[in-house]
Design a protein around this motif. Structure first.
Motif, short mmCIF file in Angstrom:
data_model
loop_
_atom_site.label_atom_id
_atom_site.label_comp_id
_atom_site.label_asym_id
_atom_site.label_seq_id
_atom_site.Cartn_x
_atom_site.Cartn_y
_atom_site.Cartn_z
N TRP A 150 0.84 -1.21 0.00
CA TRP A 150 0.00 0.00 0.00
C TRP A 150 0.87 1.25 0.00
O TRP A 150 0.58 2.22 -0.71
N LEU A 151 1.93 1.25 0.80
CA LEU A 151 2.82 2.41 0.84
C LEU A 151 3.48 2.66 -0.52
O LEU A 151 3.64 3.80 -0.95
N ARG A 152 3.88 1.58 -1.19
CA ARG A 152 4.46 1.72 -2.54
C ARG A 152 3.47 2.37 -3.50
O ARG A 152 3.83 3.28 -4.26
N LEU A 153 2.23 1.91 -3.45
CA LEU A 153 1.20 2.48 -4.33
C LEU A 153 0.94 3.95 -4.01
O LEU A 153 0.81 4.78 -4.92
N GLN A 176 3.78 6.03 -5.39
CA GLN A 176 3.69 6.16 -6.85
C GLN A 176 2.63 7.19 -7.24
O GLN A 176 2.85 8.01 -8.13
N VAL A 177 1.49 7.17 -6.56
CA VAL A 177 0.43 8.13 -6.85
C VAL A 177 0.89 9.55 -6.50
O VAL A 177 0.67 10.49 -7.25
N ALA A 178 1.56 9.69 -5.35
CA ALA A 178 2.04 10.99 -4.91
C ALA A 178 3.08 11.55 -5.89
O ALA A 178 3.08 12.76 -6.18
N GLU A 179 3.94 10.71 -6.41
CA GLU A 179 4.93 11.18 -7.40
C GLU A 179 4.26 11.59 -8.70
O GLU A 179 4.69 12.53 -9.36
#
Length: 77
Positions: free
Chosen positions: A65-68, A71-74
């Protein structure tokens, strides 16, 4: 002994292992992973519960979840 099949696994120096092979095709040093310690309360894994299968699975899911989220934040910023 001299004519027995050789292990052939790559050593840390990069050459092939020259030790005699066991029936599985590797020597006693390169024979593969051990089955590990027994599972469950017999091995004292429930002392604090950090390494239970459920706790490990929860941490893996949270990391995903943190990876996702990252990625969305970037992508937004």
């Amino acid at each position: 002994m001299h004519h027995s099949p050789r292990c052939g696994a790559r050593t840390r120096s990069g050459i092939s292992c020259c030790s005699p092979a066991m029936p599985n095709g590797r020597c006693r040093m390169h024979g593969g992973a051990s089955p590990g310690a027994p599972k469950g309360p017999r091995n004292g894994m429930y002392r604090h519960g950090r390494y239970t299968a459920e706790a490990v699975a929860t941490r893996r899911e949270l990391r995903e979840w943190l990876r996702l989220i990252r990625q969305v934040a970037e992508g937004v910023g």
